[in-house]
Enzyme design. Structure first.
Site, PDB file in Angstrom:
ATOM      1  N   ASP A   7       0.868  -1.407  -0.007  1.00 42.49           N
ATOM      2  CA  ASP A   7       0.396   0.095  -0.322  1.00 42.49           C
ATOM      3  C   ASP A   7       0.581   1.034   0.039  1.00 42.49           C
ATOM      4  O   ASP A   7       1.604   0.954   0.437  1.00 42.49           O
ATOM      5  CB  ASP A   7      -0.974  -0.328   1.508  1.00 42.49           C
ATOM      6  CG  ASP A   7      -1.989   1.513   1.037  1.00 42.49           C
ATOM      7  OD1 ASP A   7      -1.997   2.011   0.434  1.00 42.49           O
ATOM      8  OD2 ASP A   7      -2.508   1.327   1.951  1.00 42.49           O
ATOM      9  N   HIS A  24      -0.451   4.648   0.190  1.00 36.62           N
ATOM     10  CA  HIS A  24      -0.970   5.703   0.951  1.00 36.62           C
ATOM     11  C   HIS A  24      -0.216   5.792   2.069  1.00 36.62           C
ATOM     12  O   HIS A  24      -0.592   5.405   3.322  1.00 36.62           O
ATOM     13  CB  HIS A  24      -1.910   5.239   1.319  1.00 36.62           C
ATOM     14  CG  HIS A  24      -2.796   5.136   0.145  1.00 36.62           C
ATOM     15  ND1 HIS A  24      -3.655   3.571  -1.030  1.00 36.62           N
ATOM     16  CD2 HIS A  24      -4.136   6.025  -0.638  1.00 36.62           C
ATOM     17  CE1 HIS A  24      -4.525   3.765  -1.583  1.00 36.62           C
ATOM     18  NE2 HIS A  24      -4.295   5.050  -1.541  1.00 36.62           N
TER      19      HIS A  24
END
Length: 645
Positions: free
Chosen positions: A519, A521
Site C-alpha cells: 500500500d 498511501h
C-alpha cells in the site's frame, strides 16, 4: 556519480539487453509478446481504440469525455464493467492493475486471481494484466468501444507496458515523479528516470513504425495542500524525458483542488507551458491531443453519498467551464471500497449531465483573478524547470537527480525516502492553495509575495497563525463540503493531554508505525507518527509499503510496545494472514497491534472488519475516517493496563 542521461536508448541495446530482463519475471505470458505481430495488430484496430485520436476528437467536438478508473481481476467481470461504462458514454479507460502486479509480486497476484475466480469475490484491487497475458487481455480490449490507458507503478511499469501495448492498449502514464510522490518507497531518482526511459523507448519503437501511443503526464502527485506549480513542472519534465525516447503524443493531467479560479488558471497555463518547453528542446513534432482533468489529487473523499455527488458534480463543472477535453471523476462510493458497477454508472450519468448542460452554453470562465493566478503559475513553473536544467548543466535527467537531492524539487507527504519534504501548504480565505513553507523551492519573489499576502489575509481574518494543524485540517475540507477549515475547528481537535504526555515521557515506549503490504498511501501513517512523537513516544516510522515481516523485525530490534498499521488499498486481510502467530514465534507476541483504514476490497462493513481483524490478533481496529488523537488515548490506556506507562 550520476549515471542517467537525457539520451535516447540505443535500439539494439533496448531489444537485446533490456527487453529480455523486463520480460523475465513471468515467462508464462511473456512468450506471447512479439513486437512485429503487436504492431500489425495495433494497425488493424479501429480509430476508437487509439487514445490520441479519441482525445483529439473530444477536443474537436468541444465536448468532455469521461475518463474513469476501472479494473477487476476476473475477465468476465471486467468485460461486464466495461460494457456498462460504454452504456453511459465512456470511451476512455484508465485501466487499473492490482497492487501485487504493480510491484511484480506475480505469484501473489496469481493466487489472488485464482481465489477471485474460485470464490466469486474480488481478492485483488485491480486487473492482473501480466498474469492474464496478451491473448486474454485482447479479449477485454475487443469487448467494448474505446481506448485503454493502463496504470502501474515503477517496479512493473515496463512489463505492464509490454503486455498492454501488445494487447491493443494505446496510452500509458510515464510519470516517474508520480512514483516518487506516491508509489515507490525506496527507488532513487535515477532508477525512476531509467524506468521511464524504457517505456518511452518502447512507445518510441511503436511510433517509429507508425503506431502512435500516448503518455499522460501525472507529475509529482500533490499529497498535501499546495499549489500545482511542482506538479505541472514535473509533468513537463516527464514529457521531455519521454519525447527524447521517441514518444509523439503527451497529455497533461490537471488536478482540481477546489478553488475555481485557481484551478481554471492552472489549466489555462499548462498547455502553453508544455508547448514552450517541448519546442525549446526541439520536440516540435510531439502533439498534445488534449488535456485531462483529475479529481482533487489525493484529497480525502466524502463517505456520505450526498456529499460525494456534490463533490463529483463540482469537479465536472470545473471541467466543463475550462479547456478540459476529458475528466476523471471518482465514484460516489470511492471512500468505502472498490466501486460497484451500479455506482460507476450512476456517477458518470451525473457527471455527464453537468458536462453536457454547461458545455452547450458555451461558457468560458475567466476573470482578473484567473489571469493573475495564471501569471503566478507560469512564473513559478518556468523558474522550477529552468533551475532543474541549470542544475544538470543542460541535461534534464542529471538536473532532476540533483534537484531532488537538494530539495529544489520537493512536495509534502511523499512516499519516497529520498524526498526532502521541507515544504508545506494551506488554503487562503477563498480556498486557493498556498505555501506555508517553501523549503528550497526556487519560487520567484513575485510569486512568494502574492502567496504570503493571501495567507496573511486569512490569518488576520481568523485571528490565528496558519501552521501544520491548519494544513492537515485543510486537507480534509473538501470531503466535508467546504474549502477551508472553519475557524475554531483546528482548536477543537483534541490535543494530547499534558498529564498524559508527562506519563508517557517518563517511560517513552517505542511505537512502530507504517503502512502494511504494498500500500502506497503514506499520509495517514506520517500524521500518526507526528502525533505520537508530540505525545512523547519514541517512534520508528517504517513508512509505506512495509512487509509484515519488517514490522516484526523492527519490534524485535526496538522492544516495541505497540505496532500501529494503516492500510487503504483493501488487501490487508491477505497481507496479515498468520501475522499474530509470526509475532509469537519471533518473541514479540505481547506487542500491542493496532490497524485502521479500508481493510478489504469492495463495500465494507466496519463491524465485520473489526471482528475479522481482532480474530487475526489485533487489539484495536479503526475505520478510515477515525481521528488520530483518540487512538493515542486508547494506546495509553492499553499500555497503562499492561504496566508499561
Amino acid at each position: 556519480m550520476i549515471r542517467v542521461r537525457q539520451k535516447r536508448i540505443d535500439e539494439q541495446r533496448f531489444l537485446n539487453e533490456l527487453r529480455p530482463e523486463v520480460l523475465a519475471p513471468w515467462p508464462q505470458t511473456a512468450a506471447e509478446i512479439d513486437l512485429d505481430e503487436a504492431i500489425a495488430y495495433q494497425k488493424s484496430l479501429p480509430d476508437d481504440k487509439n487514445f490520441t485520436k479519441m482525445l483529439a476528437k473530444y477536443r474537436a467536438d468541444g465536448t468532455v469525455g469521461l475518463f474513469p478508473r476501472s479494473g477487476v481481476p476476473v475477465v468476465e467481470k471486467e468485460i461486464e464493467l466495461l460494457k456498462s461504462l460504454n452504456e453511459v458514454g465512456v470511451r476512455l479507460f484508465p485501466f487499473t492493475t492490482d497492487s501485487y502486479t504493480r510491484n511484480l509480486r506475480l505469484g501473489e497476484a496469481q493466487k489472488g486471481l485464482e481465489e477471485s475466480i474460485r470464490t466469486g469475490q474480488m481478492k485483488l484491487n485491480g486487473y492482473p494484466i501480466i498474469n492474464h497475458g496478451v491473448k486474454t487481455t485482447r479479449k477485454v480490449v475487443e469487448s467494448c468501444e474505446g481506448a485503454f490507458d493502463p496504470r502501474s507503478s515503477r517496479v512493473a511499469n515496463s512489463f505492464v507496458g509490454e503486455v498492454a501495448f501488445a494487447s491493443g492498449m494505446t496510452a500509458m502514464p510515464n510519470s516517474f515523479f508520480g512514483w516518487i510522490g506516491g508509489y515507490d518507497k525506496i527507488a532513487s531518482a535515477e532508477e525512476c528516470i531509467e524506468t521511464a526511459q524504457y517505456l518511452g523507448r518502447l512507445i518510441g519503437y511503436y511510433a517509429d513504425r507508425g503506431v502512435i501511443i500516448s503518455t499522460d503526464c501525472h507529475g509529482w502527485i500533490p499529497n498535501g495542500v499546495i499549489p500545482m506549480y511542482i506538479n505541472i513542472a514535473t509533468q513537463i519534465i516527464e514529457a521531455l524525458i519521454s519525447a527524447e525516447q521517441g514518444v509523439k503524443s503527451v497529455v497533461p493531467l490537471m488536478n482540481f483542488q477546489g478553488n475555481l479560479e485557481q484551478d481554471v488558471s492552472e489549466i489555462l497555463a499548462a498547455e502553453g507551458l508544455f508547448r514552450k518547453y517541448l519546442d525549446k528542446f526541439g520536440y516540435k513534432d510531439v502533439v498534445i491531443p488534449g488535456l485531462i482533468g483529475n479529481q482533487s489529487s489525493l484529497f480525502a473523499f466524502p463517505q456520505d453519498i450526498g456529499l460525494a455527488y456534490g463533490y463529483i458534480n463540482y469537479v465536472a463543472m470545473i471541467a466543463a467551464l475550462s479547456p478540459i477535453d476529458a475528466c476523471s471523476v471518482k465514484t460516489v462510493d470511492e471512500a468505502v471500497g472498490v466501486p460497484s458497477v451500479e455506482s460507476h454508472m450512476q456517477t458518470y450519468r451525473s457527471a455527464n449531465w453537468i458536462f453536457n448542460v454547461v458545455r452547450q452554453q458555451g461558457i468560458k470562465y475567466d476573470s482578473e483573478t484567473v489571469q493573475l493566478e495564471k501569471r503566478m503559475c507560469e512564473l513559478a513553473v518556468s523558474a522550477i524547470i529552468d533551475k532543474v536544467i541549470e542544475m544538470g548543466d543542460g541535461d534534464l535527467a542529471v538536473g532532476c537527480v540533483n534537484a531532488l537531492a537538494a530539495g529544489v524539487l520537493d512536495s509534502p507527504f511523499s512516499i519516497n525516502v529520498n524526498v526532502r519534504d521541507l515544504c508545506m501548504g494551506a488554503r487562503d480565505l477563498q480556498g486557493a492553495c498556498r505555501y506555508i513553507e517553501y523549503g528550497n523551492l526556487p519560487i520567484p519573489d513575485e510569486v512568494r509575495k502574492y502567496n504570503d499576502e493571501k495567507l496573511r489575509e486569512r490569518e488576520k481574518a481568523e485571528g490565528r497563525k496558519i501552521g501544520y494543524k491548519t494544513s492537515i485540517a485543510d486537507f480534509w475540507t473538501l470531503s466535508r463540503g467546504c474549502l477551508i477549515d472553519p475557524p475554531g475547528t483546528v482548536d477543537d481537535v483534541p490535543d494530547i493531554q499534558e498529564d498524559l504526555k508527562e506519563a508517557i515521557g517518563k517511560t517513552q515506549p517505542t511505537i512502530i508505525t507504517g503502512t502494511v503490504g504494498v500500500d502506497a498511501h503514506v499520509i495517514g501513517t506520517k500524521i500518526i507518527s507526528k502525533v505520537l512523537r508530540e505525545a512523547g513516544f519514541k517512534v520508528v516510522a517504517l513508512g509505506a509499503q512495509t512487509a509484515p515481516e519488517e514490522f516484526i523485525k523492527a519490534a524485535q530490534e526496538t522492544d516495541a510496545a505497540a505496532v500501529m498499521m494503516t492500510s487503504l488499498y483493501g488487501m490487508a486481510e491477505q497481507d496479515l494472514q498468520g501475522f499474530k502467530e509470526k509475532c509469537v514465534e519471533a518473541g514479540v507476541g505481547d506487542t500491542l497491534l493496532y490497524i485502521g483504514g479500508i481493510l478489504g476490497v469492495g463495500k465494507r462493513d466496519f463491524e465485520a472488519d473489526e471482528v475479522k481483524f481482532k480474530a487475526l490478533g489485533f487489539d484495536r481496529v479503526y475505520p478510515p475516517d477515525a481521528p488520530v488523537e483518540p487512538s493515542i488515548k486508547d494506546l495509553f490506556d492499553d499500555l497503562r493496563s499492561k504496566g508499561l506507562v
